[in-house]
Write an enzyme that holds these catalytic residues in place. Structure first.
Site, PDB file in Angstrom:
ATOM      1  N   LYS A 108       0.848  -1.199   0.000  1.00 28.92           N
ATOM      2  CA  LYS A 108       0.000   0.000   0.000  1.00 28.92           C
ATOM      3  C   LYS A 108       0.883   1.249   0.000  1.00 28.92           C
ATOM      4  O   LYS A 108       2.080   1.170   0.289  1.00 28.92           O
ATOM      5  CB  LYS A 108      -0.916  -0.012   1.223  1.00 28.92           C
ATOM      6  CG  LYS A 108      -0.188  -0.015   2.570  1.00 28.92           C
ATOM      7  CD  LYS A 108      -1.117  -0.316   3.735  1.00 28.92           C
ATOM      8  CE  LYS A 108      -0.371  -0.304   5.060  1.00 28.92           C
ATOM      9  NZ  LYS A 108      -1.210  -0.777   6.176  1.00 28.92           N
TER      10      LYS A 108
ATOM     11  N   TYR B  77      14.751  30.051  10.770  1.00 26.85           N
ATOM     12  CA  TYR B  77      13.509  30.778  11.060  1.00 26.85           C
ATOM     13  C   TYR B  77      13.254  30.851  12.559  1.00 26.85           C
ATOM     14  O   TYR B  77      13.464  29.873  13.287  1.00 26.85           O
ATOM     15  CB  TYR B  77      12.326  30.068  10.398  1.00 26.85           C
ATOM     16  CG  TYR B  77      12.224  30.308   8.905  1.00 26.85           C
ATOM     17  CD1 TYR B  77      12.214  31.603   8.377  1.00 26.85           C
ATOM     18  CD2 TYR B  77      12.115  29.238   8.034  1.00 26.85           C
ATOM     19  CE1 TYR B  77      12.103  31.806   7.008  1.00 26.85           C
ATOM     20  CE2 TYR B  77      11.998  29.432   6.659  1.00 26.85           C
ATOM     21  CZ  TYR B  77      11.997  30.733   6.156  1.00 26.85           C
ATOM     22  OH  TYR B  77      11.885  30.926   4.807  1.00 26.85           O
TER      23      TYR B  77
HETATM   24  C1  LIG Z   1      -0.451  -1.762   6.866  1.00 23.75           C
HETATM   25  C2  LIG Z   1      -1.033  -3.057   7.256  1.00 23.75           C
HETATM   26  C3  LIG Z   1      -0.233  -4.209   7.307  1.00 23.75           C
HETATM   27  C4  LIG Z   1       1.271  -4.160   7.192  1.00 23.75           C
HETATM   28  O1  LIG Z   1       1.788  -3.684   8.412  1.00 23.75           O
HETATM   29  P1  LIG Z   1       3.350  -3.615   8.687  1.00 23.75           P
HETATM   30  O2  LIG Z   1       3.447  -3.223  10.113  1.00 23.75           O
HETATM   31  O3  LIG Z   1       3.883  -2.582   7.762  1.00 23.75           O
HETATM   32  O4  LIG Z   1       3.917  -4.951   8.406  1.00 23.75           O
HETATM   33  C5  LIG Z   1      -0.853  -5.421   7.512  1.00 23.75           C
HETATM   34  N1  LIG Z   1      -2.208  -5.497   7.716  1.00 23.75           N
HETATM   35  C6  LIG Z   1      -2.991  -4.409   7.716  1.00 23.75           C
HETATM   36  C7  LIG Z   1      -4.449  -4.554   7.958  1.00 23.75           C
HETATM   37  C8  LIG Z   1      -2.434  -3.149   7.503  1.00 23.75           C
HETATM   38  O5  LIG Z   1      -3.227  -2.064   7.534  1.00 23.75           O
END
Ligand SMILES: *Cc1c(COP(=O)(O)O)cnc(C)c1O
Length: 379
Positions: free
Chosen positions: A43, A263
């Site tokens: 993702k 800044y």
């Molecule tokens: C993002 C996600 C993962 C992967 O998690 P990691 O900690 O990056 O391994 C797995 N399952 C779900 C439902 C997620 O949202």
């Protein structure tokens, strides 16, 4: 591509992504959880590293099962996954069932309404549709509640038209091995699953898979660990770093005691000192929370392996760092500076900015050149 014409000259920052290391991390996790299947979570454009390069790499390594969050992400990788499954973690929106069905990806359904939508879609298209169910086991994010699962068990009509490919849940505190939630969620998941038709199950992501085989079930879903992340607090996850992020020195300056930096003048030099101005800032994904006012510890970079702490505010395109500890012969205009790498690891960089490596990774901006390393072909 035009990119490669000017790469190098005038380049201010790059992300070097080792595709072979990602493949080897997947293999190592797959070996750890065998006989469970090791999927890959890609993702958010494979956590910002480039799904269109990483998905083919993982598929070539033997990965057959991919998870994305959004329909757009699913559509992007679909042509890259010939034989395999793509699960859509966001499930269905009220207007998306037919698009999801046409695309041929598997929605992870989290509500009874989504199950109804998908059931109707299956009736319309007159074929069984592949389906995953998300059960909430205590995270209270997405997922069917215990009540929803009981109602579904009493009225299992949707399963006439749905082929249940996966029943999954997600852990809240898997990074902490002795967190009580882990056992509670394991029990809740096991009980809920028993009420549903028999199907492969999945509970663990990167940290969950480190909790031992009781958490592996049939499919594990690592994301962060594939990209070299070490979030688990109990032991070292068997993966290696996959990326280096570098920027360059634009200018070396000398400060006199009492001079301020950046800044709002939040940092005042306690003595005469040398600083370097670097060509990266929050627009590149360096969080502003890595800033360091006088007396504070913020983020740091490394120059030839020597740590150089951030001074003052991170600005949009620039940061100032203290180079007092860097031997002068490494301090040249144009010299490379490590933002993430062997000295400034992803997880340390996250910690220093009051966040996590995950957020650092997914926010590295397109301003960085992305360069991929792969056996025989660096592109
Ligand atoms: C993002 C996600 C993962 C992967 O998690 P990691 O900690 O990056 O391994 C797995 N399952 C779900 C439902 C997620 O949202």
């Amino acid at each position: 591509m035009a990119d490669s014409l000017w790469l190098g000259a005038g380049e201010t920052g790059r992300i070097t992504i080792d595709l072979d290391a990602i493949a080897s991390n997947w293999q190592s996790l797959a070996d750890t959880v065998s006989p469970a299947l090791c999927a890959a979570v890609v993702k958010a454009d494979a956590y910002g590293l480039g799904a269109t390069r990483i998905v083919p790499t993982l598929a070539h390594a033997g990965c057959t099962t991919f998870f994305v969050a959004t329909l757009k992400e699913a559509a992007e990788i679909k042509p890259l996954v010939d034989e395999g499954q793509i699960y859509l973690l966001d499930g269905l929106l009220p207007d998306s069932a037919s698009t999801v069905a046409d695309l041929g990806v598997i929605p992870v359904l989290s509500t009874l309404d989504e199950i109804d939508d998908w059931h109707r879609q299956a009736e319309q298209s007159n074929k069984k549709l592949q389906t995953a169910l998300h059960i909430d086991s205590g995270l209270n994010r997405l997922g069917l509640s215990a009540g929803d699962v009981a109602r579904l068990a009493q009225n299992p009509a949707p399963f006439d038209t749905l082929k249940l490919d996966l029943v999954m849940s997600h852990l809240a505190s898997a990074d902490v091995p002795d967190a009580p939630e882990n056992q509670t969620q394991l029990t809740a998941f096991t009980l809920a699953r028993a009420l549903l038709p028999d199907a492969p199950a999945s509970l663990a992501a990167s940290d969950g898979l480190m909790l031992g085989s009781a958490f592996h079930f049939d499919v594990v879903r690592p994301g962060y660990a594939l990209y070299g992340g070490q979030a688990f607090q109990g032991a070292t996850t068997p993966v290696k770093p996959v990326l280096e992020v570098t920027t360059r020195i634009l200018q070396i300056r000398s400060l006199s005691r009492g001079d301020t930096v950046g800044y709002s003048a939040t940092y005042t030099a306690p003595r005469d000192m040398r600083i370097a101005i670097l060509a990266a800032g929050y627009a590149d994904g360096i969080p502003r929370t890595a800033s360091a006012a006088t007396g504070e510890t913020g983020g740091a970079v490394a120059i030839a392996g020597h740590v150089a702490p951030v001074l003052g505010r991170v600005s949009m395109d620039l940061i100032a760092v203290d180079v007092s500890q860097v031997p002068p012969h490494h301090l040249a205009r144009g010299a490379d500076v490590e933002i993430i790498g062997p000295t400034c690891t992803l997880d340390l960089v996250g910690k220093a900015a009051d966040t996590i490596g995950y957020e650092i990774l997914t926010r590295l901006s397109p301003r960085f050149e992305r360069v991929y390393l792969q056996k025989g072909a660096n592109t």
